[in-house]
Design an enzyme around this catalytic site. Structure first.
Site, PDB file in Angstrom:
ATOM      1  N   ASN A 129       0.873  -1.176   0.000  1.00 17.09           N
ATOM      2  CA  ASN A 129       0.000   0.000   0.000  1.00 17.09           C
ATOM      3  C   ASN A 129       0.908   1.224   0.000  1.00 17.09           C
ATOM      4  O   ASN A 129       1.374   1.676   1.045  1.00 17.09           O
ATOM      5  CB  ASN A 129      -0.909  -0.016   1.222  1.00 17.09           C
ATOM      6  CG  ASN A 129      -1.923   1.122   1.216  1.00 17.09           C
ATOM      7  OD1 ASN A 129      -1.789   2.091   0.477  1.00 17.09           O
ATOM      8  ND2 ASN A 129      -2.934   1.003   2.051  1.00 17.09           N
ATOM      9  N   ARG A 142      -2.190  -1.942  -3.887  1.00 23.44           N
ATOM     10  CA  ARG A 142      -3.341  -1.050  -3.836  1.00 23.44           C
ATOM     11  C   ARG A 142      -3.096   0.120  -4.781  1.00 23.44           C
ATOM     12  O   ARG A 142      -2.119   0.841  -4.655  1.00 23.44           O
ATOM     13  CB  ARG A 142      -3.559  -0.512  -2.425  1.00 23.44           C
ATOM     14  CG  ARG A 142      -4.681   0.547  -2.351  1.00 23.44           C
ATOM     15  CD  ARG A 142      -4.875   1.024  -0.924  1.00 23.44           C
ATOM     16  NE  ARG A 142      -5.848   2.109  -0.866  1.00 23.44           N
ATOM     17  CZ  ARG A 142      -5.545   3.367  -0.583  1.00 23.44           C
ATOM     18  NH1 ARG A 142      -4.288   3.722  -0.352  1.00 23.44           N
ATOM     19  NH2 ARG A 142      -6.493   4.293  -0.530  1.00 23.44           N
ATOM     20  N   HIS A 184     -12.030   4.577  -1.570  1.00 26.95           N
ATOM     21  CA  HIS A 184     -12.065   3.732  -0.369  1.00 26.95           C
ATOM     22  C   HIS A 184     -12.819   2.421  -0.615  1.00 26.95           C
ATOM     23  O   HIS A 184     -13.314   1.791   0.320  1.00 26.95           O
ATOM     24  CB  HIS A 184     -12.723   4.463   0.820  1.00 26.95           C
ATOM     25  CG  HIS A 184     -11.950   5.626   1.348  1.00 26.95           C
ATOM     26  ND1 HIS A 184     -12.556   6.817   1.728  1.00 26.95           N
ATOM     27  CD2 HIS A 184     -10.621   5.809   1.537  1.00 26.95           C
ATOM     28  CE1 HIS A 184     -11.642   7.671   2.138  1.00 26.95           C
ATOM     29  NE2 HIS A 184     -10.447   7.074   2.038  1.00 26.95           N
ATOM     30  N   ARG A 237      -9.404  18.184   4.193  1.00 25.37           N
ATOM     31  CA  ARG A 237     -10.170  18.407   2.971  1.00 25.37           C
ATOM     32  C   ARG A 237     -11.544  18.945   3.312  1.00 25.37           C
ATOM     33  O   ARG A 237     -12.158  18.529   4.304  1.00 25.37           O
ATOM     34  CB  ARG A 237     -10.318  17.113   2.169  1.00 25.37           C
ATOM     35  CG  ARG A 237      -9.011  16.527   1.681  1.00 25.37           C
ATOM     36  CD  ARG A 237      -9.257  15.222   0.932  1.00 25.37           C
ATOM     37  NE  ARG A 237      -8.167  14.301   1.148  1.00 25.37           N
ATOM     38  CZ  ARG A 237      -8.222  12.995   0.906  1.00 25.37           C
ATOM     39  NH1 ARG A 237      -9.333  12.464   0.434  1.00 25.37           N
ATOM     40  NH2 ARG A 237      -7.176  12.224   1.125  1.00 25.37           N
ATOM     41  N   GLU A 286      -8.048  -3.376   4.537  1.00 26.24           N
ATOM     42  CA  GLU A 286      -7.795  -3.368   3.100  1.00 26.24           C
ATOM     43  C   GLU A 286      -6.805  -4.461   2.722  1.00 26.24           C
ATOM     44  O   GLU A 286      -6.898  -5.026   1.633  1.00 26.24           O
ATOM     45  CB  GLU A 286      -7.250  -2.013   2.645  1.00 26.24           C
ATOM     46  CG  GLU A 286      -8.229  -0.867   2.711  1.00 26.24           C
ATOM     47  CD  GLU A 286      -8.021  -0.007   3.938  1.00 26.24           C
ATOM     48  OE1 GLU A 286      -8.307   1.183   3.866  1.00 26.24           O
ATOM     49  OE2 GLU A 286      -7.579  -0.547   4.982  1.00 26.24           O
TER      50      GLU A 286
END
Length: 363
Positions: free
Chosen positions: A7, A57, A146, A207, A349
């Site tokens: 990742n 990923r 996601h 964000r 994940e």
């Protein structure tokens, strides 16, 4: 089959070796702008058992990649061709592929995409009401992100709530520095809060989440701010940081407890957007069976879960305060008799990627 999961992000690269769903080793390495030292990765791999396969990923699959795919030269080129849609993330993913291929030549590798889970969103959820030329020529649509986390969390939450994942209506809340919600019907994504970029949706650490697009055009036309400055500010200087003075949810919660008005306002804004988003996802599902919280904040901030649930009683959500405060790892935190079950799910994940790798390589 032992799978090495890679990742690679803009500031770190995480490697985990999985045997089944069990992590048998790993390392977290620093990175700068998606680049990292191959020497450090070589040392990390030397401490692990030899993998049978590698799973990478990759954040953006565009319209091309609708599921995991074995990596070859064409796949690499196609991933690079999507750089404009997510430059930092794509560069990081490609750097990881290059480095691991150099160190583990001949080991089969699979790319697993965060956008793939949302590739089959219903047209009503995926389509922006913008000129056809934008949609057709520039591939403008809601991609969602996601996906690896949402797919795993929805399935695991249904299991924790003793619901059948093949039929359960789940809203998955991936809450971390980046945050998004996903409506999952029988294991399929039918709506999500992030869109063309990971900037759309609920409030995040730095964000903004969704803002009026007219605000962006007004700022560009009237303030002297360049488009890249506006984009950078919305990505890096907004969200919780802009409202509370910190991007760390733990600090914001502590400040609220200490009486900070700005922290209270920040968390009120955060929860207003979060509750509205959950309700919208439930509407897309036509009802709600399970509410799942995952990601760094979703897993480790019981106050955030409690605040969200307090505004969702009309949907049948109710959590047990003792269970909620005590949750450590996967847990059902529902109040007794609640119509909607609420679960905390450890983000995995890595397990989702490893499972996809095995599916691609073994059929």
């Amino acid at each position: 089959m032992r799978v090495l999961v890679v990742n690679a992000g803009s500031s770190s690269v995480k490697v985990r070796l999985l045997d089944g769903d069990t992590v048998t080793g790993g390392a977290d390495l620093p990175a700068a702008a998606g680049e990292f030292a191959v020497a450090g990765l070589r040392q990390a791999l030397a401490r692990l058992d030899a993998p049978d396969a590698v799973g990478h990923r990759i954040v953006h699959g565009g319209r091309e990649f609708r599921g995991p795919v074995r990596i070859d030269d064409k796949v690499r080129a196609d991933i690079a061709g999507l750089r404009d849609l997510a430059p930092l993330h794509q560069d990081a993913g490609l750097a990881g592929i290059r480095a691991v291929t150099e160190l583990l030549p001949g080991i089969p590798a699979v790319a697993c995409f965060d956008t793939a889970f949302h590739a089959d969103l219903p047209a009503a959820a995926a389509t922006y009401p913008v000129p056809a030329e934008w949609r057709e020529r520039y591939a403008v649509r809601r991609y969602g992100f996601h996906g690896l986390s949402h797919r795993y969390a929805a399935r695991r939450a249904a299991e924790l709530a003793d619901r059948d994942p093949a039929t359960a209506r789940v809203v998955s809340c991936h809450l971390g520095s980046g945050a998004s919600l996903c409506a999952v019907a029988g294991g399929r994504s039918v709506d999500t809060t992030m869109g063309f970029t990971p900037l759309e949706g609920i409030v995040m650490s730095t964000r903004s989440g969704t803002v009026d697009p007219g605000l962006v055009t007004w700022l560009a036309a009237n303030t002297g701010l360049a488009v890249d400055e506006i984009g950078r500010d919305l990505e890096q200087r907004s969200g919780l940081l802009a409202l509370a003075g910190t991007a760390d949810m733990r600090e914001a919660l502590a400040a609220r407890e200490a009486g900070s008005r700005s922290a209270r306002r920040a968390l009120d804004v955060y929860q207003h957007r979060l509750r509205a988003g959950i309700a919208a996802m439930a509407a897309a599902l036509g009802g709600l069976d399970v509410l799942a919280f995952t990601g760094g904040i979703g897993e480790h901030a019981p106050a955030v879960r409690a605040d969200a649930a307090a505004g969702l009683a009309f949907l049948g959500v109710a959590i047990d305060p003792v269970r909620n405060d005590a949750a450590d790892g996967d847990a059902d935190v529902s109040a007794a008799g609640s119509a909607v079950r609420t679960a905390v799910v450890t983000a995995r994940e890595d397990a989702e990627i490893a499972a996809q790798v095995r599916t691609v390589l073994t059929g």
